[in-house]
Design an enzyme around this catalytic site. Structure first.
Site, short mmCIF file in Angstrom:
data_model
loop_
_atom_site.label_atom_id
_atom_site.label_comp_id
_atom_site.label_asym_id
_atom_site.label_seq_id
_atom_site.Cartn_x
_atom_site.Cartn_y
_atom_site.Cartn_z
N LYS A 198 0.83 -1.21 0.00
CA LYS A 198 0.00 0.00 0.00
C LYS A 198 0.86 1.27 0.00
CE LYS A 198 -2.35 -0.95 3.78
NZ LYS A 198 -1.77 -2.25 4.17
N ARG B 217 -9.83 0.85 8.58
CA ARG B 217 -9.42 -0.52 8.89
C ARG B 217 -10.51 -1.27 9.63
NH1 ARG B 217 -3.47 0.49 8.80
NH2 ARG B 217 -2.34 -1.45 9.04
N ARG C 264 11.99 -6.07 5.41
CA ARG C 264 12.01 -4.74 4.80
C ARG C 264 12.60 -3.66 5.71
NH1 ARG C 264 5.52 -3.09 4.48
NH2 ARG C 264 5.28 -2.70 6.69
N ARG D 246 10.96 -0.87 11.01
CA ARG D 246 9.84 -0.64 11.91
C ARG D 246 9.84 -1.67 13.02
NH1 ARG D 246 4.56 0.17 8.22
NH2 ARG D 246 3.70 -0.99 9.98
N ARG E 256 -0.76 -8.89 12.94
CA ARG E 256 -1.32 -7.84 12.07
C ARG E 256 -2.18 -8.47 10.98
NH1 ARG E 256 4.11 -4.95 10.61
NH2 ARG E 256 2.86 -3.72 9.15
#
Ligand code: AMP
Length: 220
Positions: A13, A88, A127, A161, A172
């Protein structure tokens, strides 16, 4: 052009939102980025959100809705916006509808980036981003051309993160399936959803999104 970008964590996203910003001149509104900024400034909201984010759960609706409501009034949203990571929950989606109606705005398109869960754990766990320009990298899929140096701005500082670890990613994904996925059906009822295959290469996903926006959306 006012858009919502839906998709599981790791679907791309944020990456795709930045490309849509470049192509269409809209403003990216990422509730995750807003919460991380609040957390690093140590505000009351940031303190409340930090633990929840680290656990991979969703921050209470009223906090998120308040953040978005005031942000939509800013000048840079006049040319359009892309909501990345919001709504969400169904409560957030209905609050957004009410908020937009009161501001005489409407959504043009909802893009749903569809991906496989297991691939997302690997995608997210590796990532990291450049600390200066936010260019995204990945331990396996996209390393800087010169080790330790950002391809775009030359910085040698990178950040990961706190919630990008396998255990939190699984939580998540669980939150996505139990609380967020039903939003697709909510927007289907308004005939707004365009589905995109997020398992393809980043450039191909962008092409599919841009094509969907050019043919299905009023572009002001
Ligand atoms: P993201 O950067 O979109 O992956 O969001 C990171 C984390 O921020 C999520 O796992 C949630 O804890 C929190 N968050 C971001 N957006 C929302 C939202 N719309 N509703 C609730 N929590 C959110």
């Amino acid at each position: 052009m006012n858009l919502v970008l839906l998709g599981a964590p790791g679907a791309g996203k944020g990456t795709q939102a930045k490309r849509i910003v470049q192509q269409f001149g809209v403003t990216q509104l990422s509730t995750g980025d807003m919460l991380r900024a609040e957390a690093s400034s140590g505000t009351a909201i940031g303190k409340q959100a930090d633990e929840i984010m680290k656990a991979g759960r969703l921050v209470p609706d009223e906090i998120i809705i308040g953040l978005i409501d005031s942000r939509l009034d800013r000048e840079d949203c006049r040319r359009g916006f892309i909501l990345d990571g919001f709504p969400r929950t169904i409560a957030q989606a209905t609050a957004l509808d009410a908020m937009l109606a009161s501001k005489h705005l409407k959504l043009d398109t909802v893009i749903s980036i569809e991906v496989d869960d297991e691939a997302m754990v690997e995608r997210i766990s590796g990532r990291y981003t450049c600390a200066r320009c936010s260019e995204g990298y990945h331990d396996r899929f996209k390393q800087p051309k010169v080790e330790g140096v950002c391809d775009v701005c030359g910085s040698t500082k990178f950040v990961r993160r706190a919630d990008d670890n396998a255990e939190t990613v699984r939580q998540r994904l669980k939150a996505y399936h139990s609380q967020t996925e039903s939003i697709i059906a909510y927007y289907d009822k308004q005939a707004l959803v365009r589905r995109v295959d997020g398992m393809r290469a980043i450039d191909e996903v962008t092409e599919e999104i841009v094509a969907a926006l050019r043919d299905g959306t009023r572009i002001d």
